[in-house]
Design a protein around this motif. Structure first.
Motif, PDB file in Angstrom:
ATOM      1  N   ILE A  90      -6.144   8.098  -8.453  1.00 54.13           N
ATOM      2  CA  ILE A  90      -6.804   8.211  -9.759  1.00 54.13           C
ATOM      3  C   ILE A  90      -5.798   8.637 -10.831  1.00 54.13           C
ATOM      4  CG2 ILE A  90      -8.495   9.541 -11.066  1.00 54.13           C
ATOM      5  CD1 ILE A  90     -10.192   9.642  -8.499  1.00 54.13           C
ATOM      6  N   ALA A  91      -4.935   9.588 -10.504  1.00 55.53           N
ATOM      7  CA  ALA A  91      -3.951  10.060 -11.475  1.00 55.53           C
ATOM      8  C   ALA A  91      -2.948   8.960 -11.823  1.00 55.53           C
ATOM      9  CB  ALA A  91      -3.227  11.289 -10.923  1.00 55.53           C
ATOM     10  N   VAL A  92      -2.417   8.299 -10.806  1.00 55.99           N
ATOM     11  CA  VAL A  92      -1.425   7.246 -11.036  1.00 55.99           C
ATOM     12  C   VAL A  92      -2.059   6.044 -11.732  1.00 55.99           C
ATOM     13  CG1 VAL A  92       0.131   5.610  -9.887  1.00 55.99           C
ATOM     14  CG2 VAL A  92      -0.006   7.983  -9.092  1.00 55.99           C
ATOM     15  N   GLY A  93      -3.261   5.693 -11.326  1.00 57.90           N
ATOM     16  CA  GLY A  93      -3.925   4.521 -11.891  1.00 57.90           C
ATOM     17  C   GLY A  93      -4.148   4.622 -13.377  1.00 57.90           C
ATOM     18  N   GLN A  94      -4.403   5.805 -13.878  1.00 61.16           N
ATOM     19  CA  GLN A  94      -4.637   5.952 -15.315  1.00 61.16           C
ATOM     20  C   GLN A  94      -3.367   5.689 -16.112  1.00 61.16           C
ATOM     21  OE1 GLN A  94      -7.710   9.017 -16.525  1.00 61.16           O
ATOM     22  NE2 GLN A  94      -7.151   9.842 -14.531  1.00 61.16           N
ATOM     23  N   VAL A  95      -2.227   6.090 -15.563  1.00 62.58           N
ATOM     24  CA  VAL A  95      -0.951   5.836 -16.243  1.00 62.58           C
ATOM     25  C   VAL A  95      -0.645   4.346 -16.275  1.00 62.58           C
ATOM     26  CG1 VAL A  95       1.523   6.345 -16.233  1.00 62.58           C
ATOM     27  CG2 VAL A  95      -0.098   8.107 -15.565  1.00 62.58           C
ATOM     28  N   VAL A  96      -1.040   3.623 -15.235  1.00 58.81           N
ATOM     29  CA  VAL A  96      -0.822   2.177 -15.177  1.00 58.81           C
ATOM     30  C   VAL A  96      -1.818   1.442 -16.068  1.00 58.81           C
ATOM     31  CG1 VAL A  96      -0.821   0.165 -13.654  1.00 58.81           C
ATOM     32  CG2 VAL A  96       0.144   2.332 -12.861  1.00 58.81           C
ATOM     33  N   ALA A  97      -3.085   1.880 -16.039  1.00 58.93           N
ATOM     34  CA  ALA A  97      -4.145   1.176 -16.750  1.00 58.93           C
ATOM     35  C   ALA A  97      -3.963   1.211 -18.259  1.00 58.93           C
ATOM     36  CB  ALA A  97      -5.499   1.779 -16.379  1.00 58.93           C
ATOM     37  N   GLY A  98      -3.487   2.339 -18.788  1.00 54.07           N
ATOM     38  CA  GLY A  98      -3.368   2.475 -20.236  1.00 54.07           C
ATOM     39  C   GLY A  98      -2.511   1.405 -20.892  1.00 54.07           C
ATOM     40  N   PRO A  99      -1.225   1.278 -20.494  1.00 54.31           N
ATOM     41  CA  PRO A  99      -0.374   0.238 -21.103  1.00 54.31           C
ATOM     42  C   PRO A  99      -0.885  -1.178 -20.864  1.00 54.31           C
ATOM     43  CG  PRO A  99       0.961   1.890 -19.985  1.00 54.31           C
ATOM     44  CD  PRO A  99      -0.462   2.174 -19.614  1.00 54.31           C
ATOM     45  N   LEU A 100      -1.464  -1.438 -19.679  1.00 54.84           N
ATOM     46  CA  LEU A 100      -1.993  -2.773 -19.417  1.00 54.84           C
ATOM     47  C   LEU A 100      -3.126  -3.121 -20.373  1.00 54.84           C
ATOM     48  CD1 LEU A 100      -2.039  -2.929 -15.506  1.00 54.84           C
ATOM     49  CD2 LEU A 100      -0.625  -4.301 -17.042  1.00 54.84           C
ATOM     50  N   SER A 101      -3.995  -2.143 -20.651  1.00 50.82           N
ATOM     51  CA  SER A 101      -5.108  -2.423 -21.556  1.00 50.82           C
ATOM     52  C   SER A 101      -4.653  -2.540 -23.003  1.00 50.82           C
ATOM     53  CB  SER A 101      -6.176  -1.332 -21.434  1.00 50.82           C
ATOM     54  OG  SER A 101      -5.736  -0.110 -21.991  1.00 50.82           O
ATOM     55  N   ASP A 102      -3.550  -1.881 -23.362  1.00 51.02           N
ATOM     56  CA  ASP A 102      -2.991  -2.051 -24.706  1.00 51.02           C
ATOM     57  C   ASP A 102      -2.344  -3.418 -24.868  1.00 51.02           C
ATOM     58  OD1 ASP A 102      -3.754   0.395 -25.752  1.00 51.02           O
ATOM     59  OD2 ASP A 102      -1.887   1.409 -25.209  1.00 51.02           O
ATOM     60  N   ALA A 103      -1.874  -3.986 -23.769  1.00 48.15           N
ATOM     61  CA  ALA A 103      -1.179  -5.281 -23.829  1.00 48.15           C
ATOM     62  C   ALA A 103      -2.122  -6.469 -23.667  1.00 48.15           C
ATOM     63  CB  ALA A 103      -0.090  -5.333 -22.753  1.00 48.15           C
ATOM     64  N   TYR A 104      -3.129  -6.356 -22.822  1.00 46.46           N
ATOM     65  CA  TYR A 104      -3.974  -7.499 -22.485  1.00 46.46           C
ATOM     66  C   TYR A 104      -5.423  -7.330 -22.926  1.00 46.46           C
ATOM     67  CZ  TYR A 104       0.044  -8.674 -19.582  1.00 46.46           C
ATOM     68  OH  TYR A 104       1.305  -8.970 -19.157  1.00 46.46           O
ATOM     69  N   GLY A 105      -5.715  -6.288 -23.677  1.00 51.18           N
ATOM     70  CA  GLY A 105      -7.090  -6.052 -24.084  1.00 51.18           C
ATOM     71  C   GLY A 105      -7.821  -5.201 -23.059  1.00 51.18           C
ATOM     72  N   ARG A 106      -9.067  -4.884 -23.360  1.00 45.03           N
ATOM     73  CA  ARG A 106      -9.823  -3.973 -22.502  1.00 45.03           C
ATOM     74  C   ARG A 106     -10.575  -4.700 -21.383  1.00 45.03           C
ATOM     75  NH1 ARG A 106      -6.533  -0.515 -24.806  1.00 45.03           N
ATOM     76  NH2 ARG A 106      -7.130   0.107 -26.924  1.00 45.03           N
ATOM     77  N   ARG A 107     -11.186  -5.841 -21.689  1.00 47.35           N
ATOM     78  CA  ARG A 107     -12.077  -6.490 -20.732  1.00 47.35           C
ATOM     79  C   ARG A 107     -11.335  -7.045 -19.520  1.00 47.35           C
ATOM     80  NH1 ARG A 107     -14.959 -10.704 -21.420  1.00 47.35           N
ATOM     81  NH2 ARG A 107     -17.013 -10.107 -20.629  1.00 47.35           N
ATOM     82  N   ARG A 108     -10.262  -7.798 -19.772  1.00 44.30           N
ATOM     83  CA  ARG A 108      -9.613  -8.497 -18.664  1.00 44.30           C
ATOM     84  C   ARG A 108      -9.066  -7.539 -17.598  1.00 44.30           C
ATOM     85  NH1 ARG A 108      -4.963 -12.862 -19.799  1.00 44.30           N
ATOM     86  NH2 ARG A 108      -4.915 -11.556 -21.639  1.00 44.30           N
ATOM     87  N   PRO A 109      -8.276  -6.522 -17.972  1.00 39.55           N
ATOM     88  CA  PRO A 109      -7.816  -5.579 -16.935  1.00 39.55           C
ATOM     89  C   PRO A 109      -8.961  -4.867 -16.231  1.00 39.55           C
ATOM     90  CG  PRO A 109      -6.518  -5.328 -18.937  1.00 39.55           C
ATOM     91  CD  PRO A 109      -7.675  -6.215 -19.286  1.00 39.55           C
ATOM     92  N   LEU A 110     -10.031  -4.559 -16.981  1.00 35.47           N
ATOM     93  CA  LEU A 110     -11.158  -3.859 -16.375  1.00 35.47           C
ATOM     94  C   LEU A 110     -11.865  -4.737 -15.339  1.00 35.47           C
ATOM     95  CD1 LEU A 110     -12.965  -1.357 -16.312  1.00 35.47           C
ATOM     96  CD2 LEU A 110     -14.336  -2.405 -18.118  1.00 35.47           C
ATOM     97  N   LEU A 111     -12.091  -6.012 -15.679  1.00 32.93           N
ATOM     98  CA  LEU A 111     -12.774  -6.911 -14.747  1.00 32.93           C
ATOM     99  C   LEU A 111     -11.949  -7.121 -13.479  1.00 32.93           C
ATOM    100  CD1 LEU A 111     -14.169  -9.572 -17.246  1.00 32.93           C
ATOM    101  CD2 LEU A 111     -15.441  -7.779 -16.055  1.00 32.93           C
ATOM    102  N   VAL A 112     -10.637  -7.293 -13.643  1.00 32.61           N
ATOM    103  CA  VAL A 112      -9.771  -7.459 -12.472  1.00 32.61           C
ATOM    104  C   VAL A 112      -9.801  -6.202 -11.613  1.00 32.61           C
ATOM    105  CG1 VAL A 112      -7.388  -7.765 -11.708  1.00 32.61           C
ATOM    106  CG2 VAL A 112      -8.275  -9.160 -13.587  1.00 32.61           C
ATOM    107  N   ALA A 113      -9.718  -5.029 -12.270  1.00 33.73           N
ATOM    108  CA  ALA A 113      -9.707  -3.766 -11.527  1.00 33.73           C
ATOM    109  C   ALA A 113     -11.015  -3.548 -10.767  1.00 33.73           C
ATOM    110  CB  ALA A 113      -9.449  -2.599 -12.476  1.00 33.73           C
TER     111      ALA A 113
END
Length: 432
Positions: A90-113
């Motif tokens: 959970i701790a590591v995933g948040q650090v990864v998720a933040g930049p990905l969502s800034d780069a690709y938008g919110r929906r796409r990374p969330l749906l894949v995750a």
């Protein structure tokens, strides 16, 4: 716009017209109101549920740990490592998720995750060794963290000012149900299935969240506001956030308050049963009551911030929480179980009042990289919580004294951050 101590903007000193404007959704140029600025009840519930997905995944299987140890032919302590793996994920995933969502938008990374969370949870149900299960639980925690990080970023995309505080408090209404639902659901499921069946239910939950996201979650980050995903750029953004007092101070407030809360969550069952003879049934009722207090506190804190300003609200709620925690200490010294229970309720409710305010303050400082900010905020929260909770628990469960002292020190340190002077910094342009 004035900047007060700890780099936190005091909304009560902002011109009233500006506060009123923050209550209105302001879509970016080129975006329609349908794409941004509106949060429906369904979306709000979904975001709140995703904020609680990590803790829920972590705790729903707790009642099944003894059976899991027997099934995997290992010790209880070895099985508990799978829970630790989920926390680290959970701790590591948040650090990864933040930049990905800034780069690709919110929906796409969330749906894949969510799809990967569903698949990983299903494979957890088939694990046959502790190392395999620990690795899968780490991955499960990582993918759950995407929901937590992106939910905060979505709220930041559409709101600012007092509305941002209010929406964070409303998310807490849903995520605050996690400590009530998770252990009880886990116990209920064990009546009809085993620990593997619990992971099947988590897989179904991931599929449900993915389906709801497709139907009700709009993209809130337009392409014009996205950033390119480059390791060096991401590292610089994290470094800038970590050295920005306007972000760091409220993030530490959140982390310290969560450390106090995690101390309660991890130690209270042992303390109340060992020191004061509280039965498991009574403890379940008390735990549920405190969770309701936490949720109600969030709404009161948001209302207080609307009337008195954010920094003044923190300067009221944090001392109130520290005072209540000091009451736990005094009650423990007096050997009064009922007084311990009452002061615990007041402490948890006061923590619930301050956390949405501090979270909103941390998120509002960097509207240009709110996903990355959300990731670092989440890392700070879980790192401090994961560090402080075991330290408090190590002092034993024969009295509530260590719990009261630990919670009080955390909350006093958080209050001190709200008093620390910080150099003024330019106010970023609002994102909403």
């Amino acid at each position: 716009m004035p900047v007060t101590s700890a780099g936190i903007v005091d909304q009560s000193e902002v011109d009233q017209s500006e506060v009123d404007q923050s209550e209105v959704d302001q879509p970016d140029a080129g975006q329609s109101d349908a794409d941004r600025g509106r949060i429906t009840i369904t979306t709000m519930v979904l975001l709140g549920a995703m904020t609680g997905l990590g803790p829920f995944s972590m705790s729903v299987h707790l009642p099944g740990l003894p059976r899991m140890a027997d099934d995997l032919a290992t010790s209880q302590s070895s099985v508990q490592l799978t829970m630790t793996a989920c926390v680290v994920g959970i701790a590591v995933g948040q650090v990864v998720a933040g930049p990905l969502s800034d780069a690709y938008g919110r929906r796409r990374p969330l749906l894949v995750a969510m799809a990967l969370y569903c698949a990983t949870s299903a494979v957890c149900a088939a694990a046959w060794t502790v190392p395999m299960l620990a690795g899968l639980r780490f991955a499960q925690g990582m993918f759950a963290a995407f929901g937590m990080t992106i939910a905060r970023a979505v709220i930041r995309d559409v709101a600012d000012g007092q509305r941002l505080v209010r929406l964070f408090a409303r998310m807490a209404l849903v995520s605050g149900l996690t400590p009530i639902i998770a252990p009880n659901l886990g116990s209920a499921l064990l009546v009809v299935t085993d620990w593997r069946g619990i992971f099947v239910v988590l897989a179904a939950l991931g599929a449900l969240f993915a389906a709801l996201s497709v139907g009700s979650l709009r993209e809130t980050l337009p392409p014009a506001r996205r950033t390119r995903l480059r390791p060096a750029s991401t590292a610089r953004t994290y470094a800038a956030l970590a050295t920005d007092g306007a972000f760091l101070a409220p993030s530490l407030v959140v982390g310290l308050a969560y450390g106090a809360m995690f101390s309660y969550v991890s130690s209270s069952s042992f303390v109340l049963s060992d020191a004061y003879g509280v039965s498991q049934t009574v403890f379940g009722v008390l735990f549920a009551a405190n969770a309701v207090g936490f949720m109600a506190g969030g709404q009161l804190g948001a209302a207080l911030a609307g009337r008195r300003g954010t920094i003044r609200a923190l300067r009221i709620t944090l001392p109130a929480a520290a005072t209540a925690a000091a009451g736990i200490t005094l009650a423990a010294l007096a050997g009064s179980g009922p007084a311990v229970v009452g002061t615990l309720f007041l402490t948890v409710a006061s923590i619930g009042a301050c956390m949405p305010i501090a979270s909103a303050e941390a998120m509002r400082t960097r509207p240009d990289s709110s996903g990355t900010a959300s990731g670092l905020l989440g890392l700070t929260q879980f790192a401090l919580g994961g560090l402080i909770g075991p330290i408090v628990g190590a002092f034993g469960s024969t009295s509530a004294l260590p719990l009261g002292i630990g919670m009080c020190l955390c909350l006093l340190a958080a209050f001190a951050l709200c008093l620390r002077p910080a150099a003024p910094r330019p106010t970023p342009s609002p994102a909403a």
